[in-house]
Motif scaffolding. Structure first.
Motif, mmCIF file in Angstrom:
data_model
loop_
_atom_site.group_PDB
_atom_site.id
_atom_site.type_symbol
_atom_site.label_atom_id
_atom_site.label_comp_id
_atom_site.label_asym_id
_atom_site.label_seq_id
_atom_site.Cartn_x
_atom_site.Cartn_y
_atom_site.Cartn_z
ATOM 1 N N ILE A 1 0.930 -1.091 0.097
ATOM 2 C CA ILE A 1 0.060 -0.223 0.105
ATOM 3 C C ILE A 1 0.732 1.184 0.141
ATOM 4 O O ILE A 1 1.865 1.407 0.652
ATOM 5 C CB ILE A 1 -0.988 -0.008 1.185
ATOM 6 C CG1 ILE A 1 -1.647 -1.335 1.164
ATOM 7 C CG2 ILE A 1 -1.834 1.131 1.098
ATOM 8 C CD1 ILE A 1 -2.536 -1.322 2.339
ATOM 9 N N ALA A 2 0.619 2.221 -0.789
ATOM 10 C CA ALA A 2 1.386 3.313 -1.141
ATOM 11 C C ALA A 2 1.684 4.090 0.096
ATOM 12 O O ALA A 2 0.487 4.151 0.892
ATOM 13 C CB ALA A 2 0.971 4.161 -2.388
ATOM 14 N N MET A 3 2.777 4.593 0.427
ATOM 15 C CA MET A 3 3.028 5.714 1.259
ATOM 16 C C MET A 3 2.061 6.745 1.346
ATOM 17 O O MET A 3 1.788 7.313 0.386
ATOM 18 C CB MET A 3 4.343 6.270 1.508
ATOM 19 C CG MET A 3 4.595 7.477 2.620
ATOM 20 S SD MET A 3 6.321 7.852 2.590
ATOM 21 C CE MET A 3 6.429 8.645 0.969
ATOM 22 N N GLY A 4 1.340 7.212 2.507
ATOM 23 C CA GLY A 4 0.412 8.136 2.560
ATOM 24 C C GLY A 4 -1.280 7.836 2.138
ATOM 25 O O GLY A 4 -2.065 8.502 2.252
ATOM 26 N N THR A 5 -1.341 6.678 1.829
ATOM 27 C CA THR A 5 -2.664 5.909 1.396
ATOM 28 C C THR A 5 -3.430 6.064 2.872
ATOM 29 O O THR A 5 -2.942 5.755 4.095
ATOM 30 C CB THR A 5 -2.719 4.506 1.187
ATOM 31 O OG1 THR A 5 -2.042 4.796 -0.131
ATOM 32 C CG2 THR A 5 -4.260 3.975 1.027
ATOM 33 N N VAL A 6 -4.673 6.440 2.904
ATOM 34 C CA VAL A 6 -5.467 6.385 4.040
ATOM 35 C C VAL A 6 -6.387 5.069 3.996
ATOM 36 O O VAL A 6 -7.245 5.036 2.914
ATOM 37 C CB VAL A 6 -6.207 7.701 4.401
ATOM 38 C CG1 VAL A 6 -7.330 7.236 5.790
ATOM 39 C CG2 VAL A 6 -5.556 8.741 4.538
ATOM 40 N N ALA A 7 -5.992 3.938 4.590
ATOM 41 C CA ALA A 7 -6.878 2.659 4.524
ATOM 42 C C ALA A 7 -7.615 2.320 5.328
ATOM 43 O O ALA A 7 -7.428 2.306 6.585
ATOM 44 C CB ALA A 7 -5.654 1.751 4.223
ATOM 45 N N GLU A 8 -8.845 1.707 5.019
ATOM 46 C CA GLU A 8 -9.831 1.345 5.995
ATOM 47 C C GLU A 8 -9.390 0.017 6.301
ATOM 48 O O GLU A 8 -9.144 -1.033 5.584
ATOM 49 C CB GLU A 8 -11.079 1.203 5.392
ATOM 50 C CG GLU A 8 -12.060 0.735 6.484
ATOM 51 C CD GLU A 8 -13.491 0.829 5.780
ATOM 52 O OE1 GLU A 8 -14.227 1.877 6.205
ATOM 53 O OE2 GLU A 8 -13.988 -0.170 5.055
ATOM 54 N N VAL A 9 -9.110 -0.328 7.858
ATOM 55 C CA VAL A 9 -8.623 -1.655 8.219
ATOM 56 C C VAL A 9 -9.673 -2.306 9.274
ATOM 57 O O VAL A 9 -10.327 -1.335 10.061
ATOM 58 C CB VAL A 9 -7.118 -1.453 8.799
ATOM 59 C CG1 VAL A 9 -6.415 -0.931 7.710
ATOM 60 C CG2 VAL A 9 -7.247 -0.585 9.891
ATOM 61 N N LYS A 10 -9.497 -3.517 9.421
ATOM 62 C CA LYS A 10 -10.279 -4.194 10.400
ATOM 63 C C LYS A 10 -9.040 -4.649 11.442
ATOM 64 O O LYS A 10 -8.326 -5.376 11.117
ATOM 65 C CB LYS A 10 -10.965 -5.224 9.776
ATOM 66 C CG LYS A 10 -11.680 -6.376 10.754
ATOM 67 C CD LYS A 10 -12.492 -7.450 10.050
ATOM 68 C CE LYS A 10 -11.951 -8.333 8.957
ATOM 69 N NZ LYS A 10 -12.918 -9.139 8.334
ATOM 70 N N PRO A 11 -9.140 -4.387 12.677
ATOM 71 C CA PRO A 11 -8.163 -4.788 13.674
ATOM 72 C C PRO A 11 -8.273 -6.253 13.830
ATOM 73 O O PRO A 11 -9.738 -6.683 14.300
ATOM 74 C CB PRO A 11 -8.436 -3.760 14.882
ATOM 75 C CG PRO A 11 -9.778 -3.330 14.740
ATOM 76 C CD PRO A 11 -9.916 -3.277 13.371
ATOM 77 N N LEU A 12 -7.344 -7.093 14.097
ATOM 78 C CA LEU A 12 -7.589 -8.551 14.357
ATOM 79 C C LEU A 12 -6.711 -8.746 15.567
ATOM 80 O O LEU A 12 -7.218 -9.785 16.257
ATOM 81 C CB LEU A 12 -6.603 -9.222 13.319
ATOM 82 C CG LEU A 12 -7.037 -8.978 11.863
ATOM 83 C CD1 LEU A 12 -6.155 -9.842 10.770
ATOM 84 C CD2 LEU A 12 -8.614 -9.504 11.704
ATOM 85 N N GLY A 13 -5.971 -8.008 16.126
ATOM 86 C CA GLY A 13 -5.562 -8.171 17.505
ATOM 87 C C GLY A 13 -4.203 -7.134 17.790
ATOM 88 O O GLY A 13 -4.161 -6.200 16.971
ATOM 89 N N VAL A 14 -3.500 -7.296 19.094
ATOM 90 C CA VAL A 14 -2.628 -6.358 19.319
ATOM 91 C C VAL A 14 -1.647 -6.978 20.176
ATOM 92 O O VAL A 14 -1.854 -7.842 21.110
ATOM 93 C CB VAL A 14 -3.400 -5.058 20.039
ATOM 94 C CG1 VAL A 14 -4.054 -5.525 21.476
ATOM 95 C CG2 VAL A 14 -2.519 -3.926 20.109
ATOM 96 N N ILE A 15 -0.223 -6.425 20.167
ATOM 97 C CA ILE A 15 0.722 -6.954 20.933
ATOM 98 C C ILE A 15 1.385 -5.830 21.857
ATOM 99 O O ILE A 15 1.352 -4.780 20.981
ATOM 100 C CB ILE A 15 1.694 -8.023 20.171
ATOM 101 C CG1 ILE A 15 2.494 -8.647 21.289
ATOM 102 C CG2 ILE A 15 2.600 -6.892 19.342
ATOM 103 C CD1 ILE A 15 3.228 -9.916 20.500
ATOM 104 N N ALA A 16 1.511 -5.819 23.057
ATOM 105 C CA ALA A 16 2.191 -4.860 23.751
ATOM 106 C C ALA A 16 3.829 -5.103 23.957
ATOM 107 O O ALA A 16 4.477 -5.766 24.362
ATOM 108 C CB ALA A 16 1.695 -4.829 25.346
ATOM 109 N N MET A 17 4.465 -4.211 22.865
ATOM 110 C CA MET A 17 5.936 -4.146 22.934
ATOM 111 C C MET A 17 6.387 -3.161 23.663
ATOM 112 O O MET A 17 5.989 -2.160 23.964
ATOM 113 C CB MET A 17 6.248 -3.849 21.375
ATOM 114 C CG MET A 17 7.755 -3.888 21.150
ATOM 115 S SD MET A 17 8.247 -3.697 19.420
ATOM 116 C CE MET A 17 8.865 -1.756 19.686
#
Length: 275
Positions: A163-179
């Protein structure tokens, strides 16, 4: 401690060509306009030469310059989705990011000790941030006992295309990790673009192949070690939390952003458009 050899192979599985070539044929020498997203009608303008500290990618809506951090909505048009501002396309190396301290927060290449930053190997996923979020450096996480990293929350988009830099993409979150990076909490949301062919199959963290989840975690664990930095750690026993938890983390960081933007929390050097 310096780490070398086998584990670093994850940083060098592909070509060493950088995202922004320094050759004159690839340099951006004038302002040009390209679409950021058809969905919202944003456009981007580039100024300065690529692979230089003068390069900037700014965002516009109509005739007005806008901030990708503060003016693009948090949520996508589809229920349960969020917007992601893509800073680094997959299979590139230039460490591009929303400049949180500059007026209107354009995307620029990060600097470290006076030098442009590049990853030591390409990143294998699209990488960016979720607008209208902020990891509060003044608030200690009750379980992890560390403070936010003072940036918008990061998103790793695992779809099939770059996906090109600067694109505003609609995304579906699937999970998260605490770095945990240098003692700071740096959440990484894993997500899929809603227009990707895999979006119908991926709805929660258990739908994501283990190889993808492990690959992302290990990439972020090791990526700073070529610069003699220590390994990054992860909270919650290094586990990926589910989509529900990801949504909760995003909403918590959105609440923190609202306090920052309103002036309830001192912005310091951050540019919020209201300071």
């Amino acid at each position: 401690m310096k780490f070398t050899s086998a584990p670093l192979a994850i940083l060098a599985l592909a070509s060493t060509t950088t995202a922004w070539s320094t050759s004159s044929s690839a340099a951006v020498r004038s302002v040009r306009t390209v679409p950021a997203t058809i969905l919202h009608g944003y456009s981007t303008e580039t100024a300065g030469e690529s692979a230089t500290e003068s390069f900037r990618l700014s965002f516009t809506e109509g005739d007005s310059t806008i901030s990708p951090w503060h003016d693009i909505p948090l949520k996508g048009d589809t229920e349960g989705t969020y917007n992601a501002v893509i800073e680094i396309p997959k299979m590139t190396k230039a460490k591009m990011e929303v400049a949180t301290k500059e007026p209107n927060n354009p995307i620029a290449q990060d600097m470290k000790k006076g030098k442009l930053r590049d990853y030591h190997g390409p990143i294998f996923w699209n990488y960016g941030c979720i607008p209208q979020t902020w990891e509060n450096p003044n608030e200690e996480h009750p379980e992890l006992k560390c403070f936010g990293d003072d940036d918008p929350i990061d998103v790793v988009e695992i779809g099939s295309k770059a996906i090109a830099m600067g694109t505003v993409a609609e995304v579906k979150p699937l999970g998260v990790i605490a770095m945990i990076d240098d003692g700071e909490l740096d959440w990484k949301v894993i997500a899929i673009a809603t227009d990707d062919e895999l979006a119908k199959e991926y709805n929660d963290i258990d739908d994501v192949p283990d190889a993808v989840k492990d690959g992302i975690r290990e990439w972020f664990r090791w990526y700073k070690t070529p610069d003699d930095k220590p390994l990054n750690g992860f909270g919650f026993d290094e586990k990926w939390l589910d989509a529900k938890s990801a949504g909760e983390v995003i909403e918590e960081t959105h609440d923190a952003w609202k306090k920052l933007r309103s002036g309830e929390i001192e912005a310091g050097k951050l540019w919020t458009g209201s300071n």
